[in-house]
Design a protein around this motif. Structure first.
Motif, PDB file in Angstrom:
ATOM      1  N   THR A 225      27.276  38.176  44.988  1.00 35.55           N
ATOM      2  CA  THR A 225      27.739  36.790  44.832  1.00 35.55           C
ATOM      3  C   THR A 225      28.231  36.529  43.414  1.00 35.55           C
ATOM      4  N   GLU A 226      27.543  37.102  42.445  1.00 29.02           N
ATOM      5  CA  GLU A 226      27.927  36.924  41.047  1.00 29.02           C
ATOM      6  C   GLU A 226      29.309  37.548  40.794  1.00 29.02           C
ATOM      7  N   VAL A 227      29.548  38.731  41.357  1.00 26.92           N
ATOM      8  CA  VAL A 227      30.822  39.419  41.168  1.00 26.92           C
ATOM      9  C   VAL A 227      31.960  38.627  41.800  1.00 26.92           C
ATOM     10  N   VAL A 228      31.760  38.158  43.029  1.00 22.47           N
ATOM     11  CA  VAL A 228      32.807  37.381  43.702  1.00 22.47           C
ATOM     12  C   VAL A 228      33.098  36.106  42.920  1.00 22.47           C
ATOM     13  N   LYS A 229      32.071  35.488  42.382  1.00 25.75           N
ATOM     14  CA  LYS A 229      32.268  34.275  41.594  1.00 25.75           C
ATOM     15  C   LYS A 229      33.089  34.570  40.339  1.00 25.75           C
ATOM     16  N   LYS A 230      32.785  35.683  39.652  1.00 31.78           N
ATOM     17  CA  LYS A 230      33.548  36.044  38.452  1.00 31.78           C
ATOM     18  C   LYS A 230      34.993  36.391  38.794  1.00 31.78           C
ATOM     19  N   ILE A 231      35.215  37.032  39.933  1.00 33.66           N
ATOM     20  CA  ILE A 231      36.587  37.348  40.373  1.00 33.66           C
ATOM     21  C   ILE A 231      37.354  36.044  40.595  1.00 33.66           C
ATOM     22  N   TRP A 232      36.725  35.083  41.279  1.00 30.41           N
ATOM     23  CA  TRP A 232      37.407  33.806  41.537  1.00 30.41           C
ATOM     24  C   TRP A 232      37.653  33.031  40.244  1.00 30.41           C
ATOM     25  N   ASP A 233      36.718  33.092  39.320  1.00 33.02           N
ATOM     26  CA  ASP A 233      36.940  32.435  38.023  1.00 33.02           C
ATOM     27  C   ASP A 233      38.162  33.040  37.330  1.00 33.02           C
ATOM     28  N   TYR A 234      38.277  34.359  37.378  1.00 33.77           N
ATOM     29  CA  TYR A 234      39.419  35.058  36.780  1.00 33.77           C
ATOM     30  C   TYR A 234      40.720  34.659  37.481  1.00 33.77           C
ATOM     31  N   ILE A 235      40.689  34.601  38.803  1.00 34.79           N
ATOM     32  CA  ILE A 235      41.882  34.229  39.582  1.00 34.79           C
ATOM     33  C   ILE A 235      42.335  32.818  39.224  1.00 34.79           C
TER      34      ILE A 235
ATOM     35  N   ILE B  79      38.569  40.121  49.811  1.00 42.74           N
ATOM     36  CA  ILE B  79      37.984  40.395  48.496  1.00 42.74           C
ATOM     37  C   ILE B  79      36.631  41.079  48.612  1.00 42.74           C
ATOM     38  N   ALA B  80      35.732  40.555  49.405  1.00 42.28           N
ATOM     39  CA  ALA B  80      34.391  41.137  49.527  1.00 42.28           C
ATOM     40  C   ALA B  80      34.459  42.556  50.076  1.00 42.28           C
ATOM     41  N   LYS B  81      35.339  42.787  51.047  1.00 45.06           N
ATOM     42  CA  LYS B  81      35.479  44.117  51.634  1.00 45.06           C
ATOM     43  C   LYS B  81      36.016  45.112  50.607  1.00 45.06           C
ATOM     44  N   LEU B  82      37.013  44.708  49.829  1.00 41.27           N
ATOM     45  CA  LEU B  82      37.598  45.597  48.831  1.00 41.27           C
ATOM     46  C   LEU B  82      36.647  45.860  47.664  1.00 41.27           C
ATOM     47  N   LEU B  83      35.747  44.922  47.397  1.00 40.26           N
ATOM     48  CA  LEU B  83      34.786  45.115  46.317  1.00 40.26           C
ATOM     49  C   LEU B  83      33.604  45.990  46.730  1.00 40.26           C
ATOM     50  N   SER B  84      33.376  46.152  48.017  1.00 34.35           N
ATOM     51  CA  SER B  84      32.200  46.893  48.481  1.00 34.35           C
ATOM     52  C   SER B  84      32.189  48.339  47.989  1.00 34.35           C
ATOM     53  N   VAL B  85      33.359  48.948  47.751  1.00 33.20           N
ATOM     54  CA  VAL B  85      33.387  50.331  47.246  1.00 33.20           C
ATOM     55  C   VAL B  85      32.905  50.423  45.801  1.00 33.20           C
ATOM     56  N   HIS B  86      32.885  49.306  45.091  1.00 31.01           N
ATOM     57  CA  HIS B  86      32.469  49.302  43.691  1.00 31.01           C
ATOM     58  C   HIS B  86      30.952  49.129  43.513  1.00 31.01           C
TER      59      HIS B  86
ATOM     60  N   LYS C 118      44.790  44.080  36.172  1.00 32.94           N
ATOM     61  CA  LYS C 118      43.320  44.219  36.245  1.00 32.94           C
ATOM     62  C   LYS C 118      42.823  44.168  37.686  1.00 32.94           C
ATOM     63  N   LEU C 119      43.357  43.253  38.470  1.00 29.38           N
ATOM     64  CA  LEU C 119      42.929  43.131  39.864  1.00 29.38           C
ATOM     65  C   LEU C 119      43.445  44.281  40.722  1.00 29.38           C
ATOM     66  N   LYS C 120      44.617  44.802  40.403  1.00 30.95           N
ATOM     67  CA  LYS C 120      45.139  45.948  41.152  1.00 30.95           C
ATOM     68  C   LYS C 120      44.188  47.140  41.040  1.00 30.95           C
ATOM     69  N   VAL C 121      43.613  47.328  39.867  1.00 28.94           N
ATOM     70  CA  VAL C 121      42.663  48.422  39.671  1.00 28.94           C
ATOM     71  C   VAL C 121      41.441  48.219  40.570  1.00 28.94           C
TER      72      VAL C 121
ATOM     73  N   ILE D 242      33.538  42.949  34.718  1.00 29.92           N
ATOM     74  CA  ILE D 242      32.563  41.860  34.631  1.00 29.92           C
ATOM     75  C   ILE D 242      31.733  41.903  33.355  1.00 29.92           C
ATOM     76  N   GLY D 243      31.725  43.062  32.680  1.00 26.37           N
ATOM     77  CA  GLY D 243      30.984  43.171  31.425  1.00 26.37           C
ATOM     78  C   GLY D 243      29.508  43.431  31.597  1.00 26.37           C
ATOM     79  N   SER D 244      29.112  44.019  32.730  1.00 21.10           N
ATOM     80  CA  SER D 244      27.706  44.301  32.988  1.00 21.10           C
ATOM     81  C   SER D 244      27.604  45.519  33.904  1.00 21.10           C
ATOM     82  N   ASN D 245      26.535  46.312  33.742  1.00 22.06           N
ATOM     83  CA  ASN D 245      26.333  47.492  34.583  1.00 22.06           C
ATOM     84  C   ASN D 245      25.714  47.167  35.928  1.00 22.06           C
ATOM     85  N   GLU D 246      25.088  45.996  36.028  1.00 18.16           N
ATOM     86  CA  GLU D 246      24.458  45.550  37.270  1.00 18.16           C
ATOM     87  C   GLU D 246      24.883  44.121  37.559  1.00 18.16           C
ATOM     88  N   ALA D 247      25.052  43.829  38.834  1.00 19.06           N
ATOM     89  CA  ALA D 247      25.398  42.461  39.232  1.00 19.06           C
ATOM     90  C   ALA D 247      25.152  42.303  40.718  1.00 19.06           C
ATOM     91  N   SER D 248      24.911  41.066  41.129  1.00 18.27           N
ATOM     92  CA  SER D 248      24.777  40.779  42.562  1.00 18.27           C
ATOM     93  C   SER D 248      26.175  40.575  43.132  1.00 18.27           C
TER      94      SER D 248
END
Length: 130
Positions: A73-83, A118-125, A102-105, A65-71
Motif C-alpha cells: 500500500t505504501e508503494v502504490v501510494k508513493k507511485i500515485w504521489d509521483y504520478i 499498477i499493482a500487477k506490474l509492481l508485484s515483480v518488484h 522512471k516509471l518505464k523502468v 521509493i528510497g527504502s529497502n522495505e515497504a508495504s
C-alpha cells in the motif's frame, strides 16, 4: 363499513408508529457501526500481515521509493504521489498513466499503463520470502 374504516384507520396509525420506531433504531445502529469503523485504528497485528506488511523490494523499486522495505500500500501510494506531482495522468482518459523514464523502468518499459495494472506490474518488484 364504518367498523372497517375504524379498524383500518387504527391499523394505519399502529403501522406508522412501528415504522417510525424501526427507522429510528436502524439509524442509531448504523451510526454506531459507522463510528466504530471510523475510529478503529490499525492494530500492530494487522500491520504485520497482508498488504500492510513491509517486505523487501527489488533494487529498482528501492531506488524509486528510497527504502529497502515497504508495504504494498505504501508503494502504490508513493507511485500515485509521483504520478500526480509530475502530472502523468492522461487528461483525456484519467484511467491511463503516461509513463516517464522512471516509471518505464518500474513498469517493464511500457509507455502507457492503466491504473488497475499498477499493482500487477509492481508485484515483480516485491521479493518473495519464505
Amino acid at each position: 363499513m364504518a367498523t372497517l374504516r375504524t379498524i383500518g384507520g387504527k391499523c394505519r396509525a399502529l403501522m406508522a408508529a412501528a415504522k417510525a420506531s424501526t427507522a429510528a433504531s436502524v439509524e442509531s445502529s448504523a451510526t454506531k457501526t459507522t463510528a466504530a469503523k471510523k475510529s478503529k485504528p490499525v492494530s500492530a497485528a494487522n500491520a504485520t500481515r497482508g498488504i500492510l506488511k513491509p517486505v523487501p523490494v527489488s533494487p529498482t523499486l528501492s531506488q524509486f521509493i528510497g527504502s529497502n522495505e515497504a508495504s504494498r500500500t505504501e508503494v502504490v501510494k508513493k507511485i500515485w504521489d509521483y504520478i500526480k506531482l509530475h502530472n502523468l495522468q492522461n487528461p483525456e482518459n484519467k484511467k491511463e498513466i503516461i509513463c516517464d523514464e522512471k516509471l518505464k523502468v518500474l513498469f517493464s518499459g511500457k509507455d502507457r499503463v492503466g491504473f488497475l495494472e499498477i499493482a500487477k506490474l509492481l508485484s515483480v518488484h516485491f521479493v518473495k520470502t519464505a
